[in-house]
Design a protein around this motif. Structure first.
Motif, PDB file in Angstrom:
ATOM      1  N   ALA A 152       3.682   1.994  -6.832  1.00 15.99           N
ATOM      2  CA  ALA A 152       4.509   1.924  -5.652  1.00 15.99           C
ATOM      3  C   ALA A 152       5.488   3.671  -6.478  1.00 15.99           C
ATOM      4  O   ALA A 152       4.997   3.837  -7.476  1.00 15.99           O
ATOM      5  CB  ALA A 152       5.545   0.528  -5.792  1.00 15.99           C
ATOM      6  N   SER A 153       5.646   4.639  -5.828  1.00 16.98           N
ATOM      7  CA  SER A 153       6.857   6.000  -5.477  1.00 16.98           C
ATOM      8  C   SER A 153       7.913   5.991  -4.305  1.00 16.98           C
ATOM      9  O   SER A 153       7.155   5.487  -2.970  1.00 16.98           O
ATOM     10  CB  SER A 153       5.437   7.169  -5.868  1.00 16.98           C
ATOM     11  N   ASN A 183      -2.682   6.997  -2.092  1.00 21.62           N
ATOM     12  CA  ASN A 183      -2.378   6.972  -3.630  1.00 21.62           C
ATOM     13  C   ASN A 183      -0.401   6.728  -3.212  1.00 21.62           C
ATOM     14  O   ASN A 183      -0.220   5.746  -4.241  1.00 21.62           O
ATOM     15  CB  ASN A 183      -2.732   7.752  -4.401  1.00 21.62           C
ATOM     16  N   ALA A 184      -0.357   8.083  -2.608  1.00 19.26           N
ATOM     17  CA  ALA A 184       1.655   7.786  -2.982  1.00 19.26           C
ATOM     18  C   ALA A 184       2.401   8.269  -1.879  1.00 19.26           C
ATOM     19  O   ALA A 184       1.740   8.990  -1.435  1.00 19.26           O
ATOM     20  CB  ALA A 184       1.665   8.862  -4.508  1.00 19.26           C
ATOM     21  N   SER A 185       2.831   7.894  -1.791  1.00 19.59           N
ATOM     22  CA  SER A 185       3.481   8.176  -0.308  1.00 19.59           C
ATOM     23  C   SER A 185       5.276   8.803  -1.024  1.00 19.59           C
ATOM     24  O   SER A 185       6.407   7.562  -1.053  1.00 19.59           O
ATOM     25  CB  SER A 185       3.831   7.711   0.947  1.00 19.59           C
ATOM     26  N   ALA A 230       0.372   5.378 -10.112  1.00 15.94           N
ATOM     27  CA  ALA A 230       1.771   4.484  -9.519  1.00 15.94           C
ATOM     28  C   ALA A 230       0.792   3.468  -8.810  1.00 15.94           C
ATOM     29  O   ALA A 230       0.874   4.018  -8.560  1.00 15.94           O
ATOM     30  CB  ALA A 230       3.147   4.479  -9.675  1.00 15.94           C
ATOM     31  N   ASN A 257      -0.026  -1.330   0.005  1.00 13.42           N
ATOM     32  CA  ASN A 257      -0.437  -0.216   0.008  1.00 13.42           C
ATOM     33  C   ASN A 257       0.760   1.043   0.292  1.00 13.42           C
ATOM     34  O   ASN A 257       0.684   2.290  -0.181  1.00 13.42           O
ATOM     35  CB  ASN A 257      -0.566  -0.065   1.082  1.00 13.42           C
ATOM     36  N   ALA A 258       1.797   1.255   0.652  1.00 13.09           N
ATOM     37  CA  ALA A 258       2.991   2.590   0.726  1.00 13.09           C
ATOM     38  C   ALA A 258       4.417   1.974   0.440  1.00 13.09           C
ATOM     39  O   ALA A 258       4.586   1.195   1.440  1.00 13.09           O
ATOM     40  CB  ALA A 258       2.067   2.921   1.655  1.00 13.09           C
ATOM     41  N   SER A 259       5.154   2.805   0.201  1.00 13.42           N
ATOM     42  CA  SER A 259       6.676   2.344  -0.033  1.00 13.42           C
ATOM     43  C   SER A 259       7.790   3.677   0.117  1.00 13.42           C
ATOM     44  O   SER A 259       7.297   4.536  -0.389  1.00 13.42           O
ATOM     45  CB  SER A 259       7.010   1.557  -1.199  1.00 13.42           C
ATOM     46  N   LEU A 260       8.716   3.046   1.069  1.00 12.79           N
ATOM     47  CA  LEU A 260       9.426   4.329   1.252  1.00 12.79           C
ATOM     48  C   LEU A 260      10.356   4.469   0.493  1.00 12.79           C
ATOM     49  O   LEU A 260      11.284   2.980   0.863  1.00 12.79           O
ATOM     50  CB  LEU A 260       9.251   4.901   2.967  1.00 12.79           C
ATOM     51  N   MET A 285      -2.387  11.544  -0.907  1.00 15.65           N
ATOM     52  CA  MET A 285      -0.647  12.103  -0.949  1.00 15.65           C
ATOM     53  C   MET A 285       0.154  12.040   0.140  1.00 15.65           C
ATOM     54  O   MET A 285      -0.472  13.136   0.795  1.00 15.65           O
ATOM     55  CB  MET A 285      -0.387  12.560  -2.307  1.00 15.65           C
ATOM     56  N   MET A 291       2.318   9.597 -10.209  1.00 14.90           N
ATOM     57  CA  MET A 291       2.793   8.783  -8.906  1.00 14.90           C
ATOM     58  C   MET A 291       1.134   8.373  -8.564  1.00 14.90           C
ATOM     59  O   MET A 291       1.492   7.691  -7.870  1.00 14.90           O
ATOM     60  CB  MET A 291       3.347  10.182  -7.850  1.00 14.90           C
ATOM     61  N   THR A 292       0.502   9.680  -8.684  1.00 13.38           N
ATOM     62  CA  THR A 292      -1.035   8.534  -7.813  1.00 13.38           C
ATOM     63  C   THR A 292      -1.675   8.275  -8.852  1.00 13.38           C
ATOM     64  O   THR A 292      -2.449   6.968  -8.248  1.00 13.38           O
ATOM     65  CB  THR A 292      -2.008  10.417  -8.331  1.00 13.38           C
TER      66      THR A 292
END
Lengths: 154, 154, 154
Positions: C150-151, B149-151, C148, A149-152, B1, C145-146
């Motif tokens: 993953a970002s 949606n994006a982080s 994708a 769901n989220a990647s950093l 975001m 990004m929104t």
């Protein structure tokens, strides 16, 4: 949730471990892909000089591995910065990287070491702490990130 | 975001503010979790030395807080780098961090300060600029990231 | 998958190119938004001093552009760090940034240069390598990004 733990510095390993333990504690599955400088804090206590050739040995001497020997990315001042951070941390009852790492492992955070970085730094599986997943490559990192769901990238 | 704004440096606060204002302007809801060094640009004008003990005071003296006193992560050259960036910025009509921050707030970007980092740096709610959300912890960061949606970690 | 390639350093361009080539090779569409210092490795071979004014020229002299002239974010030691990394890389058959970049382009990774950063650094379209997408702004970055899975901000 997926974290790419690229940096081995105190001020970046802290958010990696705080976020992944908080995720696991909230019931969010968390995987950490441990790569490049980020591998160094995951080297076992007592392992000091790593690698085979003189270059790998020299890198490990200049960048001391282990969770208790982390530097700050700025204001390091030959260790005075990290010492001050450690003192302030205790004063406000904030967990140390070592304590957070133990919490992460107890909560089931999966730490996946990057095979390519291990090769470059000359780190063997037995140089790294117990309880990590099998070493993997970039394809695995892509797979877990696109499913998350989220990647950093920290 | 969601953006985790970890760094307090000019060249990283810029993308944080450009991306969050662009998101809000395109109708994408944007939340920024402000943590660690990233808190320093959000300290009010005129607040110079922060914290209670000598360590916190010393940290704030060496790392001057406030949106107008940012350094570059490299090529800082005692302030010449940021001055050159500022001059080039004006020449190309690019907004300053201060202008971008005001735009973000006008567009409804939510800035959430990290309670744990505030404790460590000795920052009180009244040291930070007006209009920020209530301080929160890592569990909140996890919650907003897994819903987004994006982080990004900047 | 989307990567914001912000940094121009060897140890960060490497994960950008390894992850994006691995993504493309696994059939995951990958777009890379190339911004700020991250533009410098994408400057063509032979282009040495860029920009119009003395400030832009001076920046390009101090921060040499091009994929073969990258520095490490730490332990650079006037080029000895990157040379050691290059030697270890060859020993373990790991691809160089140049080889990875060529692989990315062959696999269809889209590199989108940031117009605002190009303006600030005085980079023209013809200063950058062939095969990049048209320059775009922050709104485009937000859009991709929104959309994708993953970002990452590297």
């Amino acid at each position: 949730m997926v974290i790419v733990n690229w940096s081995g510095e105190l001020d970046r390993i802290w958010p990696t471990l705080i976020l992944s333990s908080a995720a696991a504690a909230s019931g969010v599955q968390c995987k950490v892909f441990v790569t490049f400088w980020g591998l160094l804090p995951f080297v076992k206590d007592g392992v000091r000089v790593t690698g085979d050739g003189w270059m790998q040995k020299m890198l490990s001497i200049m960048q001391r591995p282990g969770i208790d020997h982390l530097k700050l990315s700025k204001m390091n001042f030959l260790g005075m910065g990290p010492w001050m951070m450690g003192t302030l941390r205790k004063q406000y009852q904030i967990a140390s990287p070592r304590e957070l790492l133990e919490a992460c492992q107890a909560l089931g955070v999966e730490f996946i070491p990057c095979q390519m970085s291990m090769d470059m730094f000359g780190l063997k599986r037995e140089d790294l702490i117990d309880g990590m997943a099998d070493p993997a490559g970039a394809a695995t990192a892509i797979e877990i990130m696109t499913e998350a769901n989220a990647s950093l990238f920290i």
